[in-house]
Design an enzyme around this catalytic site. Structure first.
Site, PDB file in Angstrom:
ATOM      1  N   PHE B 116       0.843  -1.181   0.000  1.00 18.46           N
ATOM      2  CA  PHE B 116       0.000   0.000   0.000  1.00 18.46           C
ATOM      3  C   PHE B 116       0.884   1.238   0.000  1.00 18.46           C
ATOM      4  O   PHE B 116       2.050   1.174   0.404  1.00 18.46           O
ATOM      5  CB  PHE B 116      -0.902   0.003   1.240  1.00 18.46           C
ATOM      6  CG  PHE B 116      -2.363   0.104   0.892  1.00 18.46           C
ATOM      7  CD1 PHE B 116      -3.064  -1.006   0.470  1.00 18.46           C
ATOM      8  CD2 PHE B 116      -3.024   1.330   0.969  1.00 18.46           C
ATOM      9  CE1 PHE B 116      -4.405  -0.903   0.135  1.00 18.46           C
ATOM     10  CE2 PHE B 116      -4.361   1.439   0.636  1.00 18.46           C
ATOM     11  CZ  PHE B 116      -5.057   0.315   0.220  1.00 18.46           C
ATOM     12  N   GLN B 240      -7.257  15.146   2.869  1.00 22.00           N
ATOM     13  CA  GLN B 240      -6.618  14.258   1.901  1.00 22.00           C
ATOM     14  C   GLN B 240      -7.435  14.116   0.626  1.00 22.00           C
ATOM     15  O   GLN B 240      -8.637  13.876   0.685  1.00 22.00           O
ATOM     16  CB  GLN B 240      -6.447  12.869   2.525  1.00 22.00           C
ATOM     17  CG  GLN B 240      -5.875  11.857   1.537  1.00 22.00           C
ATOM     18  CD  GLN B 240      -5.322  10.647   2.249  1.00 22.00           C
ATOM     19  OE1 GLN B 240      -6.044   9.710   2.527  1.00 22.00           O
ATOM     20  NE2 GLN B 240      -4.044  10.685   2.566  1.00 22.00           N
ATOM     21  N   HIS B 242      -7.689  11.704  -2.371  1.00 28.60           N
ATOM     22  CA  HIS B 242      -7.264  10.373  -2.793  1.00 28.60           C
ATOM     23  C   HIS B 242      -7.032  10.403  -4.302  1.00 28.60           C
ATOM     24  O   HIS B 242      -7.868  10.914  -5.032  1.00 28.60           O
ATOM     25  CB  HIS B 242      -8.354   9.354  -2.434  1.00 28.60           C
ATOM     26  CG  HIS B 242      -7.916   7.936  -2.564  1.00 28.60           C
ATOM     27  ND1 HIS B 242      -7.655   7.344  -3.779  1.00 28.60           N
ATOM     28  CD2 HIS B 242      -7.676   6.985  -1.628  1.00 28.60           C
ATOM     29  CE1 HIS B 242      -7.279   6.088  -3.578  1.00 28.60           C
ATOM     30  NE2 HIS B 242      -7.287   5.847  -2.284  1.00 28.60           N
ATOM     31  N   LEU B 252     -14.528   6.020  -4.741  1.00 30.43           N
ATOM     32  CA  LEU B 252     -13.181   5.533  -4.457  1.00 30.43           C
ATOM     33  C   LEU B 252     -12.839   4.264  -5.230  1.00 30.43           C
ATOM     34  O   LEU B 252     -13.617   3.315  -5.279  1.00 30.43           O
ATOM     35  CB  LEU B 252     -13.096   5.246  -2.951  1.00 30.43           C
ATOM     36  CG  LEU B 252     -11.784   4.688  -2.427  1.00 30.43           C
ATOM     37  CD1 LEU B 252     -10.691   5.735  -2.521  1.00 30.43           C
ATOM     38  CD2 LEU B 252     -11.956   4.241  -0.980  1.00 30.43           C
ATOM     39  N   GLU B 255      -6.402   2.196  -3.434  1.00 35.15           N
ATOM     40  CA  GLU B 255      -4.967   2.197  -3.660  1.00 35.15           C
ATOM     41  C   GLU B 255      -4.463   0.757  -3.780  1.00 35.15           C
ATOM     42  O   GLU B 255      -3.418   0.502  -4.378  1.00 35.15           O
ATOM     43  CB  GLU B 255      -4.332   2.864  -2.439  1.00 35.15           C
ATOM     44  CG  GLU B 255      -2.925   3.273  -2.565  1.00 35.15           C
ATOM     45  CD  GLU B 255      -2.578   4.185  -1.393  1.00 35.15           C
ATOM     46  OE1 GLU B 255      -3.141   5.293  -1.315  1.00 35.15           O
ATOM     47  OE2 GLU B 255      -1.770   3.777  -0.560  1.00 35.15           O
ATOM     48  N   ARG B 286      -0.317   9.582  -0.805  1.00 34.82           N
ATOM     49  CA  ARG B 286      -1.463  10.064  -1.592  1.00 34.82           C
ATOM     50  C   ARG B 286      -1.348  11.527  -2.005  1.00 34.82           C
ATOM     51  O   ARG B 286      -1.750  11.899  -3.101  1.00 34.82           O
ATOM     52  CB  ARG B 286      -2.748   9.845  -0.797  1.00 34.82           C
ATOM     53  CG  ARG B 286      -3.093   8.385  -0.704  1.00 34.82           C
ATOM     54  CD  ARG B 286      -4.291   8.131   0.167  1.00 34.82           C
ATOM     55  NE  ARG B 286      -4.608   6.701   0.159  1.00 34.82           N
ATOM     56  CZ  ARG B 286      -5.550   6.150   0.903  1.00 34.82           C
ATOM     57  NH1 ARG B 286      -6.275   6.902   1.717  1.00 34.82           N
ATOM     58  NH2 ARG B 286      -5.781   4.858   0.845  1.00 34.82           N
ATOM     59  N   HIS B 353     -11.260  13.002   0.243  1.00 32.36           N
ATOM     60  CA  HIS B 353     -11.375  11.681   0.836  1.00 32.36           C
ATOM     61  C   HIS B 353     -11.406  11.666   2.349  1.00 32.36           C
ATOM     62  O   HIS B 353     -12.199  10.960   2.952  1.00 32.36           O
ATOM     63  CB  HIS B 353     -10.202  10.849   0.325  1.00 32.36           C
ATOM     64  CG  HIS B 353     -10.248   9.406   0.714  1.00 32.36           C
ATOM     65  ND1 HIS B 353     -11.328   8.599   0.422  1.00 32.36           N
ATOM     66  CD2 HIS B 353      -9.355   8.610   1.351  1.00 32.36           C
ATOM     67  CE1 HIS B 353     -11.086   7.372   0.879  1.00 32.36           C
ATOM     68  NE2 HIS B 353      -9.911   7.357   1.460  1.00 32.36           N
ATOM     69  N   ARG B 394      -2.536  11.379   5.721  1.00 29.60           N
ATOM     70  CA  ARG B 394      -2.689  10.027   6.246  1.00 29.60           C
ATOM     71  C   ARG B 394      -2.223   8.982   5.238  1.00 29.60           C
ATOM     72  O   ARG B 394      -2.494   9.115   4.045  1.00 29.60           O
ATOM     73  CB  ARG B 394      -4.163   9.770   6.582  1.00 29.60           C
ATOM     74  CG  ARG B 394      -4.450   8.358   7.007  1.00 29.60           C
ATOM     75  CD  ARG B 394      -5.880   8.164   7.441  1.00 29.60           C
ATOM     76  NE  ARG B 394      -6.865   8.272   6.379  1.00 29.60           N
ATOM     77  CZ  ARG B 394      -7.067   7.345   5.444  1.00 29.60           C
ATOM     78  NH1 ARG B 394      -6.318   6.266   5.391  1.00 29.60           N
ATOM     79  NH2 ARG B 394      -8.014   7.518   4.539  1.00 29.60           N
TER      80      ARG B 394
END
Lengths: 252, 584
Positions: B116, B240, B242, B252, B255, B286, B353, B394
């Protein structure tokens, strides 16, 4: 490596996308009247949008009293199951173009649960049936320090029924449930299946006894409505059949 | 008006709320108030995984995870909190497995792990397989597993109860929590919940953006309720974006798709992330990937007739792998775009996000009234809170971790507090504020529409405080929000009834969004540097001398009743990692 190209979407986005569509919605508000009525709303909308987008357009631009549940808007939270053109679906996962929008599109609450206002039904009986099948892992003995081991094959055995989002599209499409709300209904059985066939679980016998009840799996008449209605593509009827078989053979 | 008394009240039934409820119910008489049915929370939309250095598939340890979290957060992370997050991650995952969560498995039968963004071996050497997952519906499985265990524990839920006010009482100069005021959707009735301890776990605030992965219901209700009562909000400028939302819709696409080998490409088919992050490439953090995508778009290498998106390419991955590891997101592409991901790339753009900021807490989940003072009896966990474990950005899979680690901690802490303390006496007319708010909106004959103001808010937020910001754009947003707040006073609803009045609720939610958008823009304007998710084109570098500190925003009301936002700052807790330049 070849350059990826994407002609379809590019071509589509250039043309004017809007159409005129009529939504025929079942309205009910006991604060106003005891009777439910059909009301037509006509909106200009891109047919690639969702039925939920149309309901929002109506609520936000035409009639703020139109009432429905929704949250995630992409088929994960299970809030917006409704009967659209006579079939149970999620409003956020149904595109207008797939509904013959040249004719009025009917939208009504799911059946078999008490309607409280417009498209909102009382979900309590549905969740009660779910809670009644012991929908949680039961294990005996000391817990291991690390994770319990489970082979990929054992994990795969109940994969399909872990997808359930408790939207009630299956249960409220079932003719047996319409006639008799005492029947556990497909969703509760799916969630019992998810644990009965989990190699880590040790309460399969108890759950099978619960489902052996007069309102349990034997009420299922295999009409496949539930499988057709499931927005997650779960083979619901198959899961119910597997529970029936487990009851006969006591092997699972 | 009904009055209820509980030892502990939890606001919200997503991941953090239910994880807290499982602990709290074992120790104290607990009520969970939730505006949605429990399994409807947006935790269920999380896809890719939950980070924990289990080292099931390759060498890993919690110290590497701590470092990655701090680096990912661009050194605005409180390092003591990050260490707790990474250390307790291992038990958090094992606890969920024991509760029944069906993780994907390795050939040995242990929990499988995948790569990730931003998670690395040995302080950034190479990507590491740290994300524990259940296909691409890990959040769904966490939410279901936690609800199943709430059923097992007999947790008491008040479904479709919407918390509108936090009751704060000052005793001997100390602000204490006395309970909450809630609105019952089914009846329109107002309920007072007097409680020794209150835990906010009400989620994020992404709905002030237009293109967002967030649910319609993520309107910052908990943050707004506390802020209105004089409590601060921390680091609200950090949001954030994304990298891979479905083009225009914002839905979404995990990832994990890049973790499985997916590649981002521009209109020339170029794997552009190689230019921006030579080591981690498509798996850089991100904020880095989202900026890279917009840079490609701005420089004319975006795809489509308007050049306004790029592609997520999965076509080189075997269909069996997509079916087994990414079944949901490939179905999203089919359902919403009519695209077959086996053969065609998916058009994507960054999508709003996750709020890194929120209600400030310490590592026990206790809410702070300022930089140091705890509000006795008040707790927060999950996206609504700012511990801060996410700092300025994050890492993916750290939010499913956050809700479990800090949900559990705050549930235990709140119940232990309830056991030792008595009820705080309710203020006089505890429902007065809410009654007035509800009546005003219901009876208003104003001419403004909720949907129009919300649309204008979302458009200004997308245009001015998204991935790239400047003083000018943020000022434009601040002015527009002020105008919208004025117009909001003249808003009216069509539904005047009591039963399931969602028209009224949307109006209340919009008020929350407007309050929080103002805090976000005001905090962003003052931060004259670029760090993590907050990128100022006029100040493109990180400025550790002046800005390695948390923003603390307070609502002030002048003698004339005029509202304003006062900004203060709080030091970052640094333990073992000194700030370094961030490279991926």
């Amino acid at each position: 490596m070849a350059t990826p190209v994407l002609d379809k979407v590019e071509a589509d986005s250039a043309a004017s996308p809007y159409i005129t569509a009529t939504f025929r919605i079942r309205r009910f508000n006991p604060e106003v009247s005891d009777a439910a009525v059909w009301e037509d709303f006509t909106v200009e909308i891109d047919p690639k949008e969702r039925v939920l987008d149309a309901l929002h357009k109506i609520k936000w631009e035409l009639d703020g009293t139109l009432t429905f549940r929704r949250s995630c808007a992409h088929g994960i939270c299970g809030s917006d199951a409704m009967r659209i053109n006579g079939r149970n679906r999620l409003a956020c996962k149904t595109l207008i173009k797939d509904l013959s929008p040249e004719k009025p599109i009917t939208v009504e609450p799911i059946k078999g649960l008490t309607v409280l206002k417009d498209l909102i039904v009382d979900m309590e009986p549905f969740f009660q049936a779910y809670r009644d099948v012991m929908p949680f892992l039961v294990t005996e003995g000391n817990e291991p320090t690390r994770e319990r081991l489970q082979s990929a094959e054992d994990r795969e055995r109940f994969d399909d029924t872990t997808k359930c989002i408790l939207c009630a599209a299956c249960t409220s499409s079932c003719p047996v449930f319409w006639n008799d709300g005492q029947y556990f209904g497909p969703a509760a059985i799916v969630n019992a299946h998810r644990f009965i066939f989990d190699s880590r679980d040790e309460a399969g016998e108890q759950r099978l006894e619960i489902l052996n009840d007069k309102d349990g799996v034997w009420r299922c008449r295999t009409t496949f409505n539930c499988t057709d209605a499931c927005p997650r593509g779960i083979e619901v009827t198959k899961a119910i059949a597997e529970v029936k078989k487990a009851l006969i053979t006591r092997r699972y | 008006m009904k009055i209820h008394k509980y030892d502990t009240v939890i606001v919200g039934a997503g991941g953090a709320g239910m994880r807290a409820a499982i602990e709290s119910t074992k120790r104290s008489r607990t009520a969970v108030l939730t505006k949605l049915y429990p399994t409807r929370s947006h935790t269920g939309a999380a896809q890719g995984g939950m980070a924990a250095a289990l080292a099931n598939v390759e060498e890993d340890n919690w110290e590497w995870h701590t470092f990655d979290t701090i680096k990912g957060g661009d050194y605005l992370v409180d390092q003591d909190a990050a260490e707790i997050l990474a250390k307790e991650a291992i038990d958090a995952v094992l606890d969920l497995e024991k509760m029944g969560l069906p993780f994907n498995r390795t050939p040995d039968g242990t929990i499988d792990q995948r790569r990730f963004g931003g998670h690395s071996r040995s302080h950034g050497e190479a990507p590491v397989r740290r994300a524990c997952y259940a296909a691409d519906r890990t959040g769904h499985m966490i939410l279901q597993t936690l609800y199943q265990n709430c059923v097992k524990e007999g947790v008491e839920f008040f479904n479709e109860f919407y918390v509108l006010d936090q009751l704060i009482v000052e005793e001997d100069g100390v602000k204490k929590s006395a309970g909450v005021v809630a609105f019952e959707l089914a009846t329109g009735e107002i309920h007072i919940f007097q409680a020794k301890a209150v835990v906010y776990a009400s989620g994020g605030t992404g709905k002030f953006f237009k293109v967002t992965s967030n649910a319609h219901t993520l309107t910052g209700d908990g943050q707004a309720a506390c802020f209105r009562r004089g409590l601060p909000l921390e680091d609200m400028e950090f949001f954030q974006f994304h990298p891979t939302g479905i083009w225009r819709m914002g839905i979404l696409l995990t990832e994990g798709a890049r973790g499985e080998g997916g590649i981002l490409r521009n209109k020339d088919g170029e794997r552009f992330m190689e230019k921006y992050a030579p080591v981690m490439k498509d798996l850089a953090s991100r904020d880095v990937v989202s900026r890279a995508i917009y840079t490609e778009i701005r420089e004319g290498r975006g795809c489509g007739p308007e050049g306004d998106h790029v592609y997520l390419d999965l076509t080189h991955l075997p269909p069996e792998q997509l079916d087994a590891k990414l079944p949901d997101i490939t179905e999203f592409a089919r359902t919403y775009l009519g695209i077959e991901p086996y053969t065609d790339p998916i058009p994507i753009q960054p999508t709003a996000h996750y709020a890194m900021g929120g209600i400030p807490t310490n590592v026990e989940g206790e809410v702070l009234a300022d930089n140091d003072t705890v509000v006795p009896g008040l707790y927060a966990a999950g996206e609504v809170a700012c511990v801060s474990v996410h700092g300025a950005n994050r890492l993916g899979t750290n939010s499913l971790l956050d809700i479990n680690v800090f949900g559990r901690r705050s549930g235990i802490a709140a119940a232990e507090y309830s056991a030792k303390h008595d009820f705080v006496e309710l203020p006089e007319n505890p429902a007065a504020f809410v009654e007035e708010q509800v009546e005003m909106l219901r009876d208003s004959t104003g001419t403004e529409r909720v949907s129009e103001i919300r649309k204008e808010l979302q458009e200004t937020m997308d245009a001015n405080v998204m991935v790239f910001r400047t003083e000018q754009t943020i000022k434009t947003a601040v002015e527009k929000i002020a105008e919208l707040r004025k117009r909001y006073k003249n808003v009216s609803v069509q539904d005047k009834g009591k039963r399931f009045n969602t028209d009224l609720l949307e109006a209340i939610e919009l008020g929350n969004l407007l309050d929080l958008a103002e805090v976000m823009a005001t905090s962003a304007l003052a931060r004259k540097e670029s760090r993590g998710g907050h990128y100022r084109e006029d100040f493109p570098n990180r400025d550790d001398v002046n800005f390695m500190r948390h923003t603390m925003a307070y609502r002030e009301v002048g003698d004339d009743g005029a509202e304003s936002i006062r900004l203060d700052y709080k030091p970052v807790v640094t333990t073992r990692y000194q700030p370094m330049e961030r490279k991926y």
